[in-house]
Design a protein around this motif. Structure first.
Motif, short mmCIF file in Angstrom:
data_model
loop_
_atom_site.label_atom_id
_atom_site.label_comp_id
_atom_site.label_asym_id
_atom_site.label_seq_id
_atom_site.Cartn_x
_atom_site.Cartn_y
_atom_site.Cartn_z
N ARG A 1 1.12 -1.09 0.11
CA ARG A 1 0.03 -0.05 -0.04
C ARG A 1 0.85 1.17 0.05
O ARG A 1 1.74 1.21 0.59
N ARG A 2 0.78 2.24 -1.08
CA ARG A 2 1.62 3.49 -0.93
C ARG A 2 2.75 3.15 -1.83
O ARG A 2 3.57 4.11 -1.81
N GLY A 3 2.96 1.78 -2.03
CA GLY A 3 4.27 1.45 -2.94
C GLY A 3 4.21 2.30 -4.22
O GLY A 3 3.05 3.00 -4.57
N GLY A 4 5.17 2.34 -5.27
CA GLY A 4 5.35 2.83 -6.48
C GLY A 4 4.47 2.27 -7.33
O GLY A 4 4.82 2.85 -8.74
N LEU A 5 4.16 1.00 -7.29
CA LEU A 5 3.81 0.32 -8.41
C LEU A 5 2.47 -0.18 -8.49
O LEU A 5 2.06 -1.57 -8.43
N GLU A 6 1.56 0.85 -8.03
CA GLU A 6 0.08 0.40 -8.23
C GLU A 6 -0.40 -0.26 -9.05
O GLU A 6 -1.17 -1.19 -9.36
N SER A 7 0.20 0.38 -10.53
CA SER A 7 -0.66 -0.36 -11.75
C SER A 7 0.61 -1.01 -12.28
O SER A 7 1.74 -0.61 -12.59
N LEU A 8 0.34 -2.40 -12.82
CA LEU A 8 1.21 -3.31 -13.37
C LEU A 8 0.61 -4.02 -14.16
O LEU A 8 -0.71 -4.10 -14.59
N PRO A 9 1.29 -4.47 -15.39
CA PRO A 9 0.64 -5.20 -16.43
C PRO A 9 -0.32 -6.31 -15.84
O PRO A 9 0.14 -6.82 -14.96
N GLY A 10 -1.36 -6.58 -16.38
CA GLY A 10 -2.30 -7.23 -15.96
C GLY A 10 -1.68 -8.72 -15.70
O GLY A 10 -2.30 -9.38 -14.77
N ALA A 11 -1.01 -9.45 -16.42
CA ALA A 11 -0.34 -10.61 -16.36
C ALA A 11 0.34 -10.71 -14.84
O ALA A 11 0.82 -11.97 -14.60
N VAL A 12 1.25 -9.65 -14.49
CA VAL A 12 1.91 -9.94 -13.31
C VAL A 12 1.19 -9.95 -12.14
O VAL A 12 -0.03 -9.11 -11.80
N LEU A 13 1.28 -10.97 -11.31
CA LEU A 13 0.70 -11.20 -10.16
C LEU A 13 1.36 -10.41 -9.05
O LEU A 13 2.59 -10.50 -9.14
N LYS A 14 0.61 -9.98 -7.99
CA LYS A 14 1.12 -9.11 -6.83
C LYS A 14 1.00 -9.87 -5.71
O LYS A 14 0.15 -10.65 -5.36
N LEU A 15 2.21 -10.07 -4.86
CA LEU A 15 2.20 -10.51 -3.69
C LEU A 15 2.39 -9.60 -2.73
O LEU A 15 3.69 -9.08 -2.60
N ALA A 16 1.53 -9.25 -1.62
CA ALA A 16 1.86 -8.27 -0.73
C ALA A 16 3.07 -8.77 0.09
O ALA A 16 3.21 -10.12 0.27
N PRO A 17 3.96 -7.87 0.52
CA PRO A 17 5.16 -8.30 1.34
C PRO A 17 4.44 -8.80 2.77
O PRO A 17 5.33 -10.03 3.01
N GLU A 18 3.53 -8.55 3.31
CA GLU A 18 3.20 -9.20 4.48
C GLU A 18 2.72 -10.84 4.18
O GLU A 18 2.33 -11.43 5.11
N SER A 19 2.37 -11.05 2.92
CA SER A 19 1.66 -12.38 2.66
C SER A 19 2.67 -13.27 1.99
O SER A 19 2.32 -14.09 1.45
N ARG A 20 4.05 -12.85 2.11
CA ARG A 20 5.13 -13.93 1.54
C ARG A 20 4.81 -15.15 1.56
O ARG A 20 4.98 -16.24 0.56
N GLU A 21 4.54 -15.79 2.84
CA GLU A 21 3.93 -17.06 3.00
C GLU A 21 3.00 -17.81 2.18
O GLU A 21 2.83 -18.95 2.32
N GLN A 22 2.37 -16.87 1.60
CA GLN A 22 1.30 -17.42 0.78
C GLN A 22 1.67 -17.54 -0.62
O GLN A 22 0.86 -17.76 -1.71
N ILE A 23 2.92 -17.72 -0.89
CA ILE A 23 3.44 -17.62 -2.43
C ILE A 23 3.35 -18.91 -2.99
O ILE A 23 2.65 -18.88 -4.21
N LEU A 24 2.96 -20.04 -2.44
CA LEU A 24 2.50 -21.33 -2.77
C LEU A 24 1.06 -21.12 -3.44
O LEU A 24 0.79 -21.81 -4.55
N GLU A 25 0.18 -20.73 -2.59
CA GLU A 25 -1.25 -20.35 -2.92
C GLU A 25 -1.35 -19.63 -4.15
O GLU A 25 -2.01 -20.02 -5.12
N LEU A 26 -0.62 -18.61 -4.05
CA LEU A 26 -0.73 -17.48 -5.39
C LEU A 26 -0.40 -18.36 -6.49
O LEU A 26 -1.03 -18.14 -7.69
N LEU A 27 0.81 -19.47 -6.54
CA LEU A 27 1.14 -20.22 -7.57
C LEU A 27 0.18 -21.30 -7.90
O LEU A 27 0.67 -21.99 -8.72
#
Ligand code: SF4
Length: 425
Positions: free
Chosen positions: A80-106
């Motif tokens: 939140r308030r980082g500089g990359l609010e808009s990213l190409p649609g194909a890029v998945l976002k993983l919030a820093p505090e949700s790092r441990e959910q990387i496997l779920e995201l993938l």
């Protein structure tokens, strides 16, 4: 086996976060490939500390999109308030505090090992990183980090000891304690321990691995650390990276740094006087809004009075969302550039003087990688002096005593203890 690669921008804390992601993916059966090679998943751990860092993060993400089936952007840029609010649609976002959910995201949460974290060998590193603290409550006027990383949180000592022990057993000879605001570790834990207490626990819980403190702010610096450094020279590295940022009290106040030059100077001298072999490095931010020629001369004058081994110099650039970005008296870009060049040149002179002082001493050097010249190694001494010296391949990853000498270019070269330098070394 699915493959992944990681690219990390920014600070040591980000590197430690990437290491956590890496350990989760390896534990789940993924295979790491170098960033830039084709991979099923490429992770970019972004940095948003300046506009330039945002630009670089975007550039790397674009590159990753050409190389991997799935691209994940994580780190401060996507917070939140980082500089990359808009990213190409194909890029998945993983919030820093949700790092441990990387496997779920993938979509890989049922992979072998799940997201259970291993604390094993940090491949490619002689020095392991151990993140002990996250976030910051300080709100320096130029810094976006407290907004993107959130409030200060300390990791409990018991879990850190367990991780340090595992890193030592995996073969690491040095562990670097990292955090966004390392100096305040423990304030939010029961009984409010401080970093000296943590060092005591880590020393008791491990055998011989040495510990190094990553960058530590002079605000709230726990002085008891200096006693520990002096008492355990083989276990706690006599090096501090104490970010100064500026030496004009007027500018420090505008930066909301909460110390004066005199206070910084006293802390630095306490460290240098009480810890044998101590070396000091720092960050300097020049061209801050309102910096006059007089402020700059104060900075240069004070810097000359302390034996800095390295000045990490930044020319100020406004970061949207910070208080300083609203200041109405910017320093022209050409002045910022020329002042930062002057500080860099001064830093080189100061570093040469420090290296000369250590000539002839024997210091324990962690051998980190092969030098360009065959049969030579690059390593880091306990006090952060960088040394190049000859030796057999078996030295990699070990700590060896090295007698320091000065090359013709003013850099440090060395010989394993017991051998003498030819003339010039
Ligand atoms: S102490 Fe200051 S510079 Fe360091 S992270 Fe906190 S706000 Fe940023």
């Amino acid at each position: 086996m699915p493959t992944f690669s990681i690219h990390t921008l920014g600070c040591r804390t980000n590197q430690a976060d990437s290491e956590q992601l890496r350990q989760i993916l390896l534990g789940a059966g993924f295979v790491e490939v170098p960033f830039g090679s084709p991979a099923d998943c490429a992770i970019v751990n972004t940095c948003t500390v300046t506009g330039e860092a945002d630009r670089k993060s975007r550039q790397i993400l674009r590159r990753a999109s050409r190389q991997a089936g799935t691209v994940v952007a994580t780190g401060c840029g996507v917070a939140r308030r980082g500089g990359l609010e808009s990213l190409p649609g194909a890029v998945l976002k993983l919030a820093p505090e949700s790092r441990e959910q990387i496997l779920e995201l993938l979509g890989a949460s049922d992979c072998l090992g799940g997201s259970a974290l291993r604390y094993g060998l940090q491949a490619g590193r002689s020095r392991a990183l151990l993140k002990v603290q996250e976030g910051c409550d300080h709100f320096c006027s130029y810094c976006i980090v407290p907004y993107v990383r959130g409030r200060s949180r300390s990791m409990p000592a018991g879990s850190l000891v367990e991780q340090a022990r595992a890193l030592e057993e995996a073969g690491h000879r040095e562990i670097v304690l990292t955090g966004i605001h390392l100096a305040v570790w423990g304030r939010d834990l029961p009984e409010n321990p401080d970093l000296a207490d943590l060092l005591d626990r880590l020393l008791q819980g491990t055998r011989e691995v040495r510990f190094r403190l990553s960058s530590i702010e002079p605000m709230s610096f726990p002085h008891r650390i200096l006693e520990r450094m002096a008492h355990f020279p083989d276990r706690i590295c006599p090096h501090l990276h104490l970010p100064l940022q500026h030496a004009s009290d007027a500018i420090l106040k505008r930066m909301r740094r909460d110390y004066t030059w005199a206070e910084y100077d006293r802390l630095a001298r306490d460290f240098l006087d009480s810890v044998p072999g101590a070396c000091l490095t720092t960050d300097i931010l020049v061209g801050f809004p309102g910096e006059t020629q007089g402020d700059f001369e104060i900075l240069m004058g004070h810097l000359r009075t302390l034996p800095f081994l390295h000045l990490h110099v930044f020319a100020y650039s406004p970061r949207k969302g910070t208080a300083a970005a609203m200041y109405s008296d910017p320093v022209p870009e050409s002045t910022r550039k020329s002042r930062s060049e002057q500080v860099i040149r001064l830093g080189e002179r100061l570093a040469r003087a420090v290296r000369r002082r250590f000539r002839g001493q024997v210091r324990p050097v962690l051998v980190e990688r092969a030098a360009d010249r065959e049969g030579e190694w690059l390593g880091t001494a306990d006090n952060f002096l960088q040394v190049c010296f000859p030796g057999p391949p078996a030295l990699l990853g070990r700590i060896v005593p090295v007698r320091l000498g000065l090359g013709e270019d003013g850099r440090l070269c060395g010989l394993p203890k017991g051998e003498e330098f030819a003339s010039g070394r």
